[in-house]
Design a protein around this motif. Structure first.
Motif, mmCIF file in Angstrom:
data_model
loop_
_atom_site.group_PDB
_atom_site.id
_atom_site.type_symbol
_atom_site.label_atom_id
_atom_site.label_comp_id
_atom_site.label_asym_id
_atom_site.label_seq_id
_atom_site.Cartn_x
_atom_site.Cartn_y
_atom_site.Cartn_z
ATOM 1 N N LEU A 23 0.916 -1.073 -0.151
ATOM 2 C CA LEU A 23 -0.025 -0.050 -0.147
ATOM 3 C C LEU A 23 0.915 1.313 0.043
ATOM 4 O O LEU A 23 0.446 2.298 -0.879
ATOM 5 N N ILE A 26 2.274 1.838 -3.366
ATOM 6 C CA ILE A 26 1.318 2.455 -4.402
ATOM 7 C C ILE A 26 0.812 3.913 -3.997
ATOM 8 O O ILE A 26 0.869 4.506 -5.268
ATOM 9 N N GLU A 27 1.163 4.188 -2.833
ATOM 10 C CA GLU A 27 1.054 5.606 -2.469
ATOM 11 C C GLU A 27 1.918 6.520 -3.148
ATOM 12 O O GLU A 27 1.901 7.499 -3.417
ATOM 13 N N ALA A 33 -3.400 5.695 -2.464
ATOM 14 C CA ALA A 33 -3.973 4.225 -2.879
ATOM 15 C C ALA A 33 -5.197 4.395 -3.098
ATOM 16 O O ALA A 33 -6.041 5.029 -2.604
ATOM 17 N N GLN A 37 -8.474 -0.689 -2.452
ATOM 18 C CA GLN A 37 -7.231 -1.407 -1.845
ATOM 19 C C GLN A 37 -7.133 -0.786 -0.616
ATOM 20 O O GLN A 37 -6.754 -1.482 0.450
ATOM 21 N N THR A 38 -7.144 0.416 -0.009
ATOM 22 C CA THR A 38 -7.157 0.973 1.461
ATOM 23 C C THR A 38 -8.060 0.230 2.368
ATOM 24 O O THR A 38 -7.467 -0.532 3.379
#
Length: 152
Positions: A23, A26-27, A33, A37-38
């Motif tokens: 995560l 991705i951020e 994100a 997904q979070t």
């Protein structure tokens, strides 16, 4: 990292640790994100399996990553998912898409979405005779007639 290496890392570090790291990555790459997904991150096994599936598709694709994001943008637009459009638009541009390419994809998505609405409605119209009751409405107990007016 290969699929097998990813699996080995998950087994070694655990789904919670790997989920949190993925995560963060991705951020870092996209600035944030996606919400789904979070939320999946609250159940690390779900997020890890989702990202493994996603990566398996993307990493074995014959398509350029920019086009994968443009396709994802088009699908999000056709499904009227504002968050998907926003995320995949940013991701596509980060992968080299131009503003004109994004606009063109949105137009194509709108065209396809509109065609789908028309095709479905026209099929229903062609398959339904006006003098026959609507099966869907009949199941719901309305048959297109208000119960108060007795069909008048």
């Amino acid at each position: 990292m290969t699929f097998e290496e990813k699996l080995a890392t998950i087994l070694k570090e655990g789904t919670g640790t790997v989920s949190a790291r993925w995560l963060r990555e991705i951020e870092e790459e996209f600035g944030r994100a996606p919400l789904i997904q979070t939320r999946m991150g609250e159940r690390p096994e779900v997020l890890v399996s989702h990202l493994l599936y996603r990566d398996a598709i993307f990493e074995t694709s014959h398509l350029d990553p920019k086009y994968i994001e443009l396709i994802s943008l088009a699908v999000g637009a056709a499904l009227k998912c504002r968050h998907c459009v926003d995320y995949h638009m940013q991701a596509a541009m980060a992968k080299g898409a131009t503003r004109d390419e994004v606009l063109e994809v949105i137009l194509i998505a709108g065209l396809a979405s509109n065609a789908s609405v028309l095709a479905d409605a026209y099929r229903v119209m062609d398959e339904t005779r006006p003098d026959e009751p609507c099966i869907s409405c009949d199941i719901q107990g309305t048959n297109g007639v208000s119960k108060d007016d007795g069909g008048a």
